[in-house]
Design a protein around this motif. Structure first.
Motif, PDB file in Angstrom:
ATOM      1  N   ALA A 180      57.348  81.135  85.896  1.00 16.85           N
ATOM      2  CA  ALA A 180      57.440  82.028  84.728  1.00 16.85           C
ATOM      3  C   ALA A 180      58.672  82.922  84.845  1.00 16.85           C
ATOM      4  O   ALA A 180      59.404  83.120  83.857  1.00 16.85           O
ATOM      5  CB  ALA A 180      56.171  82.864  84.620  1.00 16.85           C
ATOM      6  N   ALA A 181      58.933  83.443  86.054  1.00 21.60           N
ATOM      7  CA  ALA A 181      60.100  84.315  86.255  1.00 21.60           C
ATOM      8  C   ALA A 181      61.398  83.548  86.022  1.00 21.60           C
ATOM      9  O   ALA A 181      62.337  84.052  85.398  1.00 21.60           O
ATOM     10  CB  ALA A 181      60.064  84.894  87.671  1.00 21.60           C
ATOM     11  N   LEU A 182      61.444  82.310  86.504  1.00 24.59           N
ATOM     12  CA  LEU A 182      62.656  81.493  86.326  1.00 24.59           C
ATOM     13  C   LEU A 182      62.876  81.146  84.852  1.00 24.59           C
ATOM     14  O   LEU A 182      63.999  81.160  84.351  1.00 24.59           O
ATOM     15  CB  LEU A 182      62.544  80.212  87.156  1.00 24.59           C
ATOM     16  CG  LEU A 182      62.857  80.378  88.642  1.00 24.59           C
ATOM     17  CD1 LEU A 182      62.335  79.195  89.449  1.00 24.59           C
ATOM     18  CD2 LEU A 182      64.370  80.524  88.853  1.00 24.59           C
ATOM     19  N   LEU A 183      61.785  80.839  84.174  1.00 17.08           N
ATOM     20  CA  LEU A 183      61.901  80.516  82.738  1.00 17.08           C
ATOM     21  C   LEU A 183      62.443  81.724  81.971  1.00 17.08           C
ATOM     22  O   LEU A 183      63.335  81.588  81.114  1.00 17.08           O
ATOM     23  CB  LEU A 183      60.525  80.102  82.202  1.00 17.08           C
ATOM     24  CG  LEU A 183      60.489  79.467  80.822  1.00 17.08           C
ATOM     25  CD1 LEU A 183      61.333  78.204  80.770  1.00 17.08           C
ATOM     26  CD2 LEU A 183      59.054  79.136  80.415  1.00 17.08           C
TER      27      LEU A 183
ATOM     28  N   MET B 109      54.421  73.858  90.220  1.00 20.51           N
ATOM     29  CA  MET B 109      55.034  73.428  91.477  1.00 20.51           C
ATOM     30  C   MET B 109      56.017  72.275  91.238  1.00 20.51           C
ATOM     31  O   MET B 109      57.122  72.260  91.770  1.00 20.51           O
ATOM     32  CB  MET B 109      53.929  72.971  92.448  1.00 20.51           C
ATOM     33  CG  MET B 109      54.350  72.921  93.888  1.00 20.51           C
ATOM     34  SD  MET B 109      53.034  72.279  94.936  1.00 20.51           S
ATOM     35  CE  MET B 109      51.758  73.491  94.743  1.00 20.51           C
ATOM     36  N   VAL B 110      55.619  71.335  90.394  1.00 18.22           N
ATOM     37  CA  VAL B 110      56.468  70.169  90.110  1.00 18.22           C
ATOM     38  C   VAL B 110      57.740  70.575  89.355  1.00 18.22           C
ATOM     39  O   VAL B 110      58.819  70.027  89.592  1.00 18.22           O
ATOM     40  CB  VAL B 110      55.652  69.119  89.296  1.00 18.22           C
ATOM     41  CG1 VAL B 110      56.549  68.032  88.730  1.00 18.22           C
ATOM     42  CG2 VAL B 110      54.572  68.507  90.173  1.00 18.22           C
ATOM     43  N   LEU B 111      57.619  71.573  88.460  1.00 21.94           N
ATOM     44  CA  LEU B 111      58.781  71.947  87.632  1.00 21.94           C
ATOM     45  C   LEU B 111      59.701  72.978  88.295  1.00 21.94           C
ATOM     46  O   LEU B 111      60.815  73.195  87.813  1.00 21.94           O
ATOM     47  CB  LEU B 111      58.302  72.471  86.272  1.00 21.94           C
ATOM     48  CG  LEU B 111      57.743  71.402  85.322  1.00 21.94           C
ATOM     49  CD1 LEU B 111      57.252  72.020  84.032  1.00 21.94           C
ATOM     50  CD2 LEU B 111      58.786  70.331  85.007  1.00 21.94           C
ATOM     51  N   LEU B 112      59.238  73.581  89.376  1.00 23.91           N
ATOM     52  CA  LEU B 112      60.073  74.603  90.048  1.00 23.91           C
ATOM     53  C   LEU B 112      61.464  74.096  90.446  1.00 23.91           C
ATOM     54  O   LEU B 112      62.469  74.759  90.135  1.00 23.91           O
ATOM     55  CB  LEU B 112      59.348  75.143  91.288  1.00 23.91           C
ATOM     56  CG  LEU B 112      58.488  76.387  91.073  1.00 23.91           C
ATOM     57  CD1 LEU B 112      57.829  76.810  92.382  1.00 23.91           C
ATOM     58  CD2 LEU B 112      59.312  77.542  90.518  1.00 23.91           C
ATOM     59  N   PRO B 113      61.582  72.920  91.107  1.00 22.35           N
ATOM     60  CA  PRO B 113      62.930  72.446  91.474  1.00 22.35           C
ATOM     61  C   PRO B 113      63.842  72.278  90.263  1.00 22.35           C
ATOM     62  O   PRO B 113      65.035  72.560  90.318  1.00 22.35           O
ATOM     63  CB  PRO B 113      62.648  71.086  92.137  1.00 22.35           C
ATOM     64  CG  PRO B 113      61.220  71.130  92.548  1.00 22.35           C
ATOM     65  CD  PRO B 113      60.525  72.020  91.574  1.00 22.35           C
TER      66      PRO B 113
ATOM     67  N   ILE C  33      69.681  74.254  77.382  1.00 21.29           N
ATOM     68  CA  ILE C  33      68.688  74.337  76.302  1.00 21.29           C
ATOM     69  C   ILE C  33      67.667  73.202  76.444  1.00 21.29           C
ATOM     70  O   ILE C  33      66.454  73.406  76.317  1.00 21.29           O
ATOM     71  CB  ILE C  33      69.378  74.295  74.922  1.00 21.29           C
ATOM     72  CG1 ILE C  33      70.088  75.636  74.686  1.00 21.29           C
ATOM     73  CG2 ILE C  33      68.389  74.016  73.796  1.00 21.29           C
ATOM     74  CD1 ILE C  33      71.016  75.660  73.517  1.00 21.29           C
ATOM     75  N   LEU C  34      68.150  72.010  76.753  1.00 25.57           N
ATOM     76  CA  LEU C  34      67.256  70.855  76.917  1.00 25.57           C
ATOM     77  C   LEU C  34      66.285  71.073  78.090  1.00 25.57           C
ATOM     78  O   LEU C  34      65.078  70.871  77.960  1.00 25.57           O
ATOM     79  CB  LEU C  34      68.102  69.600  77.147  1.00 25.57           C
ATOM     80  CG  LEU C  34      67.317  68.287  77.178  1.00 25.57           C
ATOM     81  CD1 LEU C  34      67.942  67.294  76.190  1.00 25.57           C
ATOM     82  CD2 LEU C  34      67.307  67.661  78.547  1.00 25.57           C
ATOM     83  N   VAL C  35      66.824  71.539  79.228  1.00 27.59           N
ATOM     84  CA  VAL C  35      65.984  71.748  80.419  1.00 27.59           C
ATOM     85  C   VAL C  35      64.973  72.868  80.184  1.00 27.59           C
ATOM     86  O   VAL C  35      63.795  72.754  80.544  1.00 27.59           O
ATOM     87  CB  VAL C  35      66.857  72.057  81.663  1.00 27.59           C
ATOM     88  CG1 VAL C  35      65.998  72.463  82.852  1.00 27.59           C
ATOM     89  CG2 VAL C  35      67.721  70.864  82.031  1.00 27.59           C
ATOM     90  N   VAL C  36      65.434  73.949  79.553  1.00 33.66           N
ATOM     91  CA  VAL C  36      64.534  75.083  79.304  1.00 33.66           C
ATOM     92  C   VAL C  36      63.411  74.672  78.342  1.00 33.66           C
ATOM     93  O   VAL C  36      62.237  75.000  78.553  1.00 33.66           O
ATOM     94  CB  VAL C  36      65.330  76.299  78.774  1.00 33.66           C
ATOM     95  CG1 VAL C  36      64.404  77.375  78.236  1.00 33.66           C
ATOM     96  CG2 VAL C  36      66.205  76.869  79.877  1.00 33.66           C
ATOM     97  N   ALA C  37      63.757  73.925  77.299  1.00 30.07           N
ATOM     98  CA  ALA C  37      62.721  73.464  76.350  1.00 30.07           C
ATOM     99  C   ALA C  37      61.748  72.520  77.058  1.00 30.07           C
ATOM    100  O   ALA C  37      60.529  72.598  76.861  1.00 30.07           O
ATOM    101  CB  ALA C  37      63.379  72.762  75.157  1.00 30.07           C
ATOM    102  N   PHE C  38      62.284  71.632  77.893  1.00 27.93           N
ATOM    103  CA  PHE C  38      61.453  70.692  78.656  1.00 27.93           C
ATOM    104  C   PHE C  38      60.448  71.460  79.536  1.00 27.93           C
ATOM    105  O   PHE C  38      59.252  71.162  79.539  1.00 27.93           O
ATOM    106  CB  PHE C  38      62.365  69.811  79.517  1.00 27.93           C
ATOM    107  CG  PHE C  38      61.644  68.868  80.425  1.00 27.93           C
ATOM    108  CD1 PHE C  38      61.125  67.678  79.940  1.00 27.93           C
ATOM    109  CD2 PHE C  38      61.471  69.160  81.775  1.00 27.93           C
ATOM    110  CE1 PHE C  38      60.451  66.800  80.774  1.00 27.93           C
ATOM    111  CE2 PHE C  38      60.793  68.292  82.620  1.00 27.93           C
ATOM    112  CZ  PHE C  38      60.287  67.110  82.111  1.00 27.93           C
ATOM    113  N   CYS C  39      60.953  72.471  80.247  1.00 32.16           N
ATOM    114  CA  CYS C  39      60.078  73.229  81.159  1.00 32.16           C
ATOM    115  C   CYS C  39      59.116  74.134  80.385  1.00 32.16           C
ATOM    116  O   CYS C  39      57.943  74.261  80.766  1.00 32.16           O
ATOM    117  CB  CYS C  39      60.911  74.057  82.124  1.00 32.16           C
ATOM    118  SG  CYS C  39      61.820  73.040  83.304  1.00 32.16           S
ATOM    119  N   ALA C  40      59.597  74.744  79.294  1.00 30.68           N
ATOM    120  CA  ALA C  40      58.730  75.652  78.527  1.00 30.68           C
ATOM    121  C   ALA C  40      57.547  74.892  77.912  1.00 30.68           C
ATOM    122  O   ALA C  40      56.424  75.395  77.885  1.00 30.68           O
ATOM    123  CB  ALA C  40      59.545  76.341  77.425  1.00 30.68           C
TER     124      ALA C  40
END
Ligand SMILES: [Zn+2]
Ligand SMILES: [Zn+2]
Length: 255
Positions: free
Chosen positions: A33-36, A119-123, A143-150
């Motif tokens: 959450a902090a990284l996002l 845990m899987v999305l942290l890296p 933008i693509l990575v952030v949307a993917f993780c969000a």
């Protein structure tokens, strides 16, 4: 035949998590959450945040998250054994248990539900910090990575909400508008032989993948290359549970 309460008690259940596991899961959720949040602040400060392609890359990231949830779910439902070392008990068994005892998912707490995906999305979230935002391609990729993780991070939470008879009202609204996976959409997955609607983040990819028979074609390809038969372990698990219960619980042999 067993009474319903006896039958429910006899069904397999998810493993209880230890305090240490809960602590690790909470740490992973907090870090993700902090990284996002950090990425969102970086993007907001970047020059020319909104370009014509911003929504295109955001939508692509969201679609990739839903597709990813479907691919992982399909792989776990279809291949491997719940008795294999390392991955079996921790990763594959919950999928077997979920088909024969879906209501047990509602017993899982917030940290237990969301820790593994975090845990899987942290890296991925950490690696994305290295993408330069002062270049066009870097901006688009972030933008693509952030949307993917969000969209990917709350996948299991969204899945759990799809099983709740009475989810919070705001969740119900998102489900009804098709913004996140709806109860109706996910119910189709839980009809034996459990071979439809594997995508559980937004559910947007389910209909197109169904139309092109994506997963059946992928299974035929895997069988041709490896000789493995889809859902062998799932069928064995069902047989085991039926012999415990002394009554049928539904079949899962179709291809
Ligand atoms: Zn499944
Ligand atoms: Zn489910």
């Amino acid at each position: 035949m067993r009474e319903t309460s006896d039958r429910t008690a006899a069904l397999p259940r998810h493993d209880n998590v230890t305090r240490l596991q809960v602590a690790v899961e909470i740490a992973c959720i907090a870090a993700a959450a902090a990284l996002l949040l950090t990425h969102l602040v970086r993007l907001a400060r970047a020059p020319e945040l909104l370009r014509w392609w911003t929504p295109v890359f955001a939508l692509t990231g969201a679609l990739m998250a839903d597709l990813g949830s479907g691919l992982i779910h399909w792989a776990a439902d279809t291949w491997g054994s719940e008795t294999m070392p390392v991955l079996g008990r921790r990763f594959l068994r919950p999928f077997r248990v979920h088909h024969v005892n879906p209501d047990d998912f509602l017993r899982r707490e917030f940290a237990d539900t969301n820790g593994d995906v975090s845990m899987v999305l942290l890296p991925c979230l950490v690696a994305a910090l290295a993408i330069p935002l002062n270049r066009g391609w870097g901006h688009a990729l972030t933008i693509l990575v952030v949307a993917f993780c969000a969209v990917g991070l709350p996948t299991n939470q969204v899945h759990q909400w799809a099983h709740r008879p009475y989810p919070p009202r705001w969740v119900r609204r998102l489900q009804d508008r098709g913004i996140i996976l709806s109860r109706e959409e996910h119910r189709r997955h839980h009809v034996p032989p459990y071979v439809e609607n594997y995508c559980i983040a937004t559910g947007w990819c389910n209909a197109p993948l169904r139309r092109i028979h994506f997963f059946r074609r992928a299974e035929r390809l895997v069988t041709r290359v490896t000789g493995l038969q889809p859902r062998d372990d799932e069928s064995a698990f069902h047989d085991k549970v039926e012999s415990w219960l002394g009554e049928p619980i539904g079949r899962n042999r179709a291809t």
